[in-house]
Design an enzyme around this catalytic site. Structure first.
Site, short mmCIF file in Angstrom:
data_model
loop_
_atom_site.label_atom_id
_atom_site.label_comp_id
_atom_site.label_asym_id
_atom_site.label_seq_id
_atom_site.Cartn_x
_atom_site.Cartn_y
_atom_site.Cartn_z
N TRP A 233 5.09 4.29 8.34
CA TRP A 233 6.17 3.91 9.32
C TRP A 233 7.21 4.84 9.47
O TRP A 233 8.13 4.74 10.23
CB TRP A 233 6.49 2.45 8.64
CG TRP A 233 5.42 1.57 9.05
CD1 TRP A 233 4.62 0.94 8.07
CD2 TRP A 233 5.10 0.59 10.13
NE1 TRP A 233 3.65 -0.08 8.72
CE2 TRP A 233 4.11 -0.09 9.83
CE3 TRP A 233 5.47 0.89 11.42
CZ2 TRP A 233 3.46 -0.77 11.09
CZ3 TRP A 233 5.02 -0.03 12.56
CH2 TRP A 233 3.99 -0.73 12.20
N ASP B 82 0.82 -1.14 0.10
CA ASP B 82 0.03 -0.03 0.04
C ASP B 82 1.03 1.19 0.19
O ASP B 82 1.39 1.66 1.00
CB ASP B 82 -0.92 0.13 1.05
CG ASP B 82 -1.70 1.32 1.40
OD1 ASP B 82 -1.89 2.11 0.39
OD2 ASP B 82 -2.40 1.45 2.43
N TRP C 38 5.82 -3.12 8.77
CA TRP C 38 4.81 -4.39 8.86
C TRP C 38 5.50 -5.36 7.83
O TRP C 38 6.00 -5.16 7.08
CB TRP C 38 3.36 -3.86 8.38
CG TRP C 38 3.16 -4.00 6.90
CD1 TRP C 38 3.37 -2.85 5.99
CD2 TRP C 38 2.36 -4.92 6.48
NE1 TRP C 38 2.81 -3.17 4.99
CE2 TRP C 38 2.03 -4.62 5.13
CE3 TRP C 38 1.67 -5.82 6.87
CZ2 TRP C 38 1.49 -4.94 4.19
CZ3 TRP C 38 0.79 -6.69 5.98
CH2 TRP C 38 0.77 -6.23 4.81
N ASP D 82 9.05 1.38 4.77
CA ASP D 82 8.91 2.68 3.96
C ASP D 82 10.42 3.67 3.87
O ASP D 82 11.20 3.36 4.85
CB ASP D 82 7.89 3.74 4.81
CG ASP D 82 6.49 2.96 4.70
OD1 ASP D 82 6.43 2.26 3.60
OD2 ASP D 82 5.69 3.37 5.46
N THR E 79 7.90 2.89 -0.77
CA THR E 79 8.02 1.49 0.11
C THR E 79 8.96 0.65 -0.65
O THR E 79 8.68 0.39 -1.78
CB THR E 79 6.76 1.10 0.32
OG1 THR E 79 5.91 2.12 1.04
CG2 THR E 79 6.70 -0.25 1.34
N TYR F 286 6.82 10.61 4.33
CA TYR F 286 6.78 9.54 3.52
C TYR F 286 7.28 9.38 2.11
O TYR F 286 6.62 10.40 1.41
CB TYR F 286 5.59 8.71 3.85
CG TYR F 286 5.37 7.64 2.80
CD1 TYR F 286 6.03 6.41 2.82
CD2 TYR F 286 4.51 7.63 1.74
CE1 TYR F 286 5.90 5.36 1.93
CE2 TYR F 286 4.34 6.59 0.70
CZ TYR F 286 5.02 5.20 1.07
OH TYR F 286 4.76 4.41 0.21
N1 ABN Z 1 3.19 2.36 4.63
C1 ABN Z 1 2.88 3.03 3.56
C2 ABN Z 1 2.01 4.28 3.96
C3 ABN Z 1 2.53 5.45 4.29
C4 ABN Z 1 2.04 6.61 4.56
C5 ABN Z 1 0.52 6.55 4.77
C6 ABN Z 1 0.07 5.29 4.62
C7 ABN Z 1 0.60 4.24 4.07
#
Ligand code: ABN
Length: 172
Positions: free
Chosen positions: A150, A74, A99, A118, A162, A159
């Site tokens: 994360w 995700d 995760w 991430d 990933t 962020y």
């Molecule tokens: N782990 C990915 C993510 C980052 C920011 C917000 C939601 C999901």
């Protein structure tokens, strides 16, 4: 005691008589070069999982959402953001917390544990968004939820993308 002194003296003299300095240096050189080559020899290394190159189509391409390791993804694939599926793009850092999910590898039909680390420190990449969510659980199971930023545990909580790091074979 005298016997040992005498014995060692004789041995030392004998070695000195039969060994030239040049021959000693040659043997020492061979030993040094040989020792340097030992780390290059093929040895069993850490399990990095099966070879993805045998997988045909998007399931074998890290830049595609269908890539087998992306089954719980995700987020934005780091492969499309200047990094790779296992490394963060320059200027970002990998979040120490993550995760983990379990994905089936089509090459051998076995399940592998994948960590979705991430990468943090740059604004959102916005390329190759994938939202597959296999095995994803609600946020109150944080270690099994992909819908969490994360980066909150790293020095910069912005962020970017990933990665999909293979941790090992899942045994049940
Ligand atoms: N782990 C990915 C993510 C980052 C920011 C917000 C939601 C999901």
């Amino acid at each position: 005691m005298r016997f040992f002194d005498r014995w060692f003296q004789d041995k030392t003299r004998s070695v000195a008589r039969h060994t030239s300095r040049r021959s000693f240096l040659r043997k020492a050189g061979v030993l040094l070069v040989g020792a340097g080559a030992v780390p290059l020899l093929p040895v069993a290394r850490a399990n990095t999982g099966p070879d993805d190159s045998s997988i045909s189509g998007p399931e074998g391409e890290p830049g595609k959402c269908e890539y087998w390791r992306n089954c719980g993804m995700d987020g934005f694939l780091c492969t499309c953001c200047g990094g790779s599926h296992t490394s963060c793009p320059p200027g970002t850092e990998m979040a120490p917390m993550t995760w983990v999910g379990t994905c089936k590898n089509p090459a051998d039909g076995r399940d592998y544990i994948i960590a979705y680390n991430d990468c943090c420190g740059k604004s959102t990449c916005n390329r190759c968004m994938c939202n597959r969510n296999e095995g994803d659980l609600p946020n109150y199971f944080p270690s099994k939820s992909n819908d969490i930023n994360w980066c909150m545990g790293s020095s910069n909580n912005v962020y970017h993308c990933t990665t999909t790091i293979l941790l090992g074979l899942a045994v049940s």
